[in-house]
Design an enzyme around this catalytic site. Structure first.
Site, PDB file in Angstrom:
ATOM      1  N   PHE A 128       0.857  -1.181   0.000  1.00 19.47           N
ATOM      2  CA  PHE A 128       0.000   0.000   0.000  1.00 19.47           C
ATOM      3  C   PHE A 128       0.893   1.230   0.000  1.00 19.47           C
ATOM      4  O   PHE A 128       1.755   1.373   0.863  1.00 19.47           O
ATOM      5  CB  PHE A 128      -0.939   0.042   1.204  1.00 19.47           C
ATOM      6  CG  PHE A 128      -1.851   1.238   1.165  1.00 19.47           C
ATOM      7  CD1 PHE A 128      -2.970   1.262   0.338  1.00 19.47           C
ATOM      8  CD2 PHE A 128      -1.567   2.375   1.911  1.00 19.47           C
ATOM      9  CE1 PHE A 128      -3.797   2.385   0.258  1.00 19.47           C
ATOM     10  CE2 PHE A 128      -2.393   3.500   1.847  1.00 19.47           C
ATOM     11  CZ  PHE A 128      -3.505   3.497   1.022  1.00 19.47           C
ATOM     12  N   ASP A 215       9.338   2.570   1.786  1.00 20.97           N
ATOM     13  CA  ASP A 215       8.142   3.253   2.271  1.00 20.97           C
ATOM     14  C   ASP A 215       8.010   2.907   3.756  1.00 20.97           C
ATOM     15  O   ASP A 215       7.570   1.810   4.111  1.00 20.97           O
ATOM     16  CB  ASP A 215       6.916   2.786   1.472  1.00 20.97           C
ATOM     17  CG  ASP A 215       5.619   3.431   1.963  1.00 20.97           C
ATOM     18  OD1 ASP A 215       5.607   3.981   3.083  1.00 20.97           O
ATOM     19  OD2 ASP A 215       4.613   3.357   1.233  1.00 20.97           O
ATOM     20  N   LYS A 244       2.788   9.235   8.533  1.00 23.36           N
ATOM     21  CA  LYS A 244       1.941   8.897   9.685  1.00 23.36           C
ATOM     22  C   LYS A 244       2.422   9.390  11.059  1.00 23.36           C
ATOM     23  O   LYS A 244       1.880  10.342  11.592  1.00 23.36           O
ATOM     24  CB  LYS A 244       1.695   7.383   9.709  1.00 23.36           C
ATOM     25  CG  LYS A 244       0.799   6.939   8.548  1.00 23.36           C
ATOM     26  CD  LYS A 244       0.184   5.585   8.773  1.00 23.36           C
ATOM     27  CE  LYS A 244      -0.976   5.315   7.847  1.00 23.36           C
ATOM     28  NZ  LYS A 244      -0.608   4.814   6.515  1.00 23.36           N
TER      29      LYS A 244
HETATM   30  C1  LIG Z   1      -0.807   5.123   5.154  1.00 23.13           C
HETATM   31  C2  LIG Z   1       0.236   4.730   4.197  1.00 23.13           C
HETATM   32  C3  LIG Z   1       0.471   5.471   3.032  1.00 23.13           C
HETATM   33  C4  LIG Z   1      -0.396   6.662   2.620  1.00 23.13           C
HETATM   34  O1  LIG Z   1      -0.332   7.692   3.528  1.00 23.13           O
HETATM   35  P1  LIG Z   1      -1.446   8.885   3.440  1.00 23.13           P
HETATM   36  O2  LIG Z   1      -0.974   9.870   4.470  1.00 23.13           O
HETATM   37  O3  LIG Z   1      -2.765   8.266   3.772  1.00 23.13           O
HETATM   38  O4  LIG Z   1      -1.401   9.432   2.074  1.00 23.13           O
HETATM   39  C5  LIG Z   1       1.499   5.071   2.204  1.00 23.13           C
HETATM   40  N1  LIG Z   1       2.270   4.011   2.507  1.00 23.13           N
HETATM   41  C6  LIG Z   1       2.072   3.267   3.625  1.00 23.13           C
HETATM   42  C7  LIG Z   1       2.974   2.111   3.913  1.00 23.13           C
HETATM   43  C8  LIG Z   1       1.045   3.596   4.500  1.00 23.13           C
HETATM   44  O5  LIG Z   1       0.833   2.842   5.578  1.00 23.13           O
END
Ligand SMILES: *Cc1c(COP(=O)(O)O)cnc(C)c1O
Length: 392
Positions: A128, A215, A244
Site C-alpha cells: 500500500f 516506504d 503517519k
Molecule cells: C498510510 C500509508 C500510506 C499513505 O499515507 P497517506 O498519508 O494516507 O497518504 C502510504 N504508505 C504506507 C505504507 C502507508 O501505511
C-alpha cells in the site's frame, strides 16, 4: 451522521471528543483503549504535552510563510531527521501519498538523467503506497485501483518477500531503476519478510545500480522498535518516505534521500505550498525530540515484544488463529476467516482495533503504551477473539 461528507469511509458509530495518552473519550463520555493510534499516527498518544506546547507556541509565533522563503522550523526539522536517520536531504509534503509521489518522481528524474527514457519501478503484491494516481498505481491491491483506470504506467509488480522474482525481473528488463517496498507490509496484513529480505534487496540494488526506496510511512517513527524499521537490518536505503507518526497527527510527509538521489531535485522540479510549514515542522520536531529523550523506540521494542509473546501464548493452539506476527508495536493476528466484525465488537468492549487484509487483526497502539494497558489489551482482545471464533 451528517450527509455533508462524501461517503469515502464506512465510519463506525462513534465520535470522539477528547483523548489523553492511550485513552479516548466519545461524545457520550465513554472511555476507549486506543490500540490503533489513528492508524499508526499518534505514537506519543493523545494530547501529549510536548506536542501540545510546541503547537501552541508555534501557533502564536508563525504558522505559514511559504517555501519561497527560508523556513527556520523546516530547517531545524531537516537537520534533526538527517542526524537521526543517516539520510542526507529531505523534501517535505503533507501526507504519505505525497511523500511517495516525491519518491516516484525522484526515481524517474534520476533515471532520465542517466539516459533511461522509459523507467520502471519494481513494486510488490500486497503493498500500500497511497491513494493518489501514481501511488495507487504502485499499490498492490486491486480494490484500491478499481475504477480509476487508466493507471499510471511504469510499475513492475513482483510477489512480496520473493528475491527470485526480483532476480528474474532484473534479468529480463533493462529499464528498472528502483525498488519501492515496505520493510514490513502494513495494510497488506502485517507481512514480515524473511530476516535477510531487506539486506538482499540492498545487495541487488547495489549490483544493478537501482535505488532502494523504503516506504516507512507506517513502519517508521519508532513503530517497530527502532526509529526506522530498516535499522533492524543494518540496511540503508537510498530513499525513505515518512508520514503517519512523524508529527503525531499534524499532517506532514517527508521524502529523504542520500547519495546521488539526494541531489536529484533542483529548483522547479518539485514543490508544495504547505509542505514543511512552521506549524507542522515544529510538531514533528517535538515528536523526534520526545522519541529520543524518552527512549520511546526502545520502549516500543520491549513492550511490543512482551505484547506479542503474551498474544502468542494466549492464542497458542487456538483453532482459527493462524499466526501472531509483527515487530515492536506493529502486530498482526491472522485468523483463518474474515473477521471485520471484530472491529465493532471491540468498540462495544471499549477497545479500538483494526482489521486489514480481511482476516488480520491489526494492533498499532501508541508507543507510550504501559504494561498495565498492554495487559488490559491482551485480556479484552483474547475474550473477543475466543467468542468470535466459537460463535462464527
Ligand atoms: C498510510 C500509508 C500510506 C499513505 O499515507 P497517506 O498519508 O494516507 O497518504 C502510504 N504508505 C504506507 C505504507 C502507508 O501505511
Amino acid at each position: 451522521m451528517s450527509d455533508s461528507l462524501m461517503a469515502t469511509y464506512n465510519r463506525l458509530p462513534v465520535t470522539f471528543a477528547r483523548g489523553e495518552g492511550v485513552w479516548l473519550w466519545d461524545t457520550e463520555g465513554r472511555r476507549y483503549l486506543d490500540a490503533l493510534a489513528g492508524i499508526a499516527v499518534c505514537g506519543l498518544g493523545h494530547a501529549h504535552p510536548a506536542v501540545r506546547d510546541a503547537l501552541c507556541e508555534q501557533a502564536g509565533t508563525l504558522v505559514h510563510t511559504s517555501n519561497l522563503y527560508g523556513v527556520l522550523e523546516q530547517q531545524r526539522l531537516g537537520d534533526l531527521l538527517i542526524e537521526q536517520t543517516g539520510m542526507e536531504r529531505v523534501f517535505f509534503g503533507n501526507s504519505g501519498a505525497e511523500a511517495n509521489e516525491a519518491a516516484i518522481k525522484l526515481a524517474r528524474l534520476h533515471a532520465h538523467r542517466k539516459g533511461i527514457d522509459n523507467p520502471a519501478i519494481l513494486v510488490t503484491e500486497g503493498s500500500f503506497h497511497g491513494r493518489t494516481l501514481a501511488t495507487l498505481s504502485a499499490t498492490g491491491n486491486r480494490k484500491v485501483q478499481a475504477g480509476f483506470e487508466p493507471l499510471v504506467q511504469g510499475f513492475v509488480r513482483v510477489p512480496y518477500d520473493d528475491i527470485e522474482a526480483i532476480e528474474t525481473a532484473a534479468a529480463n528488463r533493462s529499464n528498472i531503476v528502483a525498488i519501492l517496498v515496505e520493510p514490513i507490509q502494513g495494510e497488506g496484513g502485517i507481512n514480515v519478510p524473511a530476516a535477510d529480505y531487506n539486506a538482499r534487496l540492498r545487495a541487488i540494488c547495489d549490483r544493478e545500480g537501482w535505488l532502494l526506496i523504503h516506504d516507512e510511512i507506517q513502519t517508521g517513527m519508532g513503530r517497530t522498535g527502532r526509529l526506522l524499521a530498516h535499522q533492524h537490518d543494518g540496511v540503508q536505503p537510498d530513499v525513505v518516505t515518512l508520514a503517519k507518526g512523524l508529527a503525531n497527527g499534524v499532517p506532514i510527509g517527508a521524502c529523504l534521500a542520500r547519495g546521488e538521489a539526494a541531489d536529484t531535485f533542483g529548483p522547479g522540479s518539485h514543490g508544495s505550498t504547505f509542505g514543511g510549514n512552521p506549524l507542522a515542522a515544529r510538531a514533528a520536531r517535538a515528536v523526534l525530540e520526545t522519541l529520543r529523550d524518552e527512549d520511546l523506540c526502545s520502549h516500543a521494542d520491549t513492550i511490543g515484544a512482551w505484547l506479542m509473546e503474551a498474544l502468542r501464548e494466549t492464542f497458542a493452539g487456538t483453532p482459527g488463529v493462524v499466526e501472531v506476527r509483527g515487530r515492536g508495536l506493529m502486530i498482526g493476528i491472522e485468523l483463518d476467516r474474515p473477521c471485520g466484525v471484530l472491529v465493532g465488537q471491540a468498540l462495544e468492549a471499549g477497545l479500538l482495533i483494526n482489521v486489514t487484509a480481511e482476516r488480520v487483526i491489526r494492533l498499532l497502539p501508541p508507543l507510550i503504551l504501559q504494561q498495565a494497558e498492554a495487559e488490559q489489551l491482551v485480556e479484552t482482545l483474547t475474550g473477543l477473539v475466543r467468542r468470535f471464533l466459537e460463535t462464527d
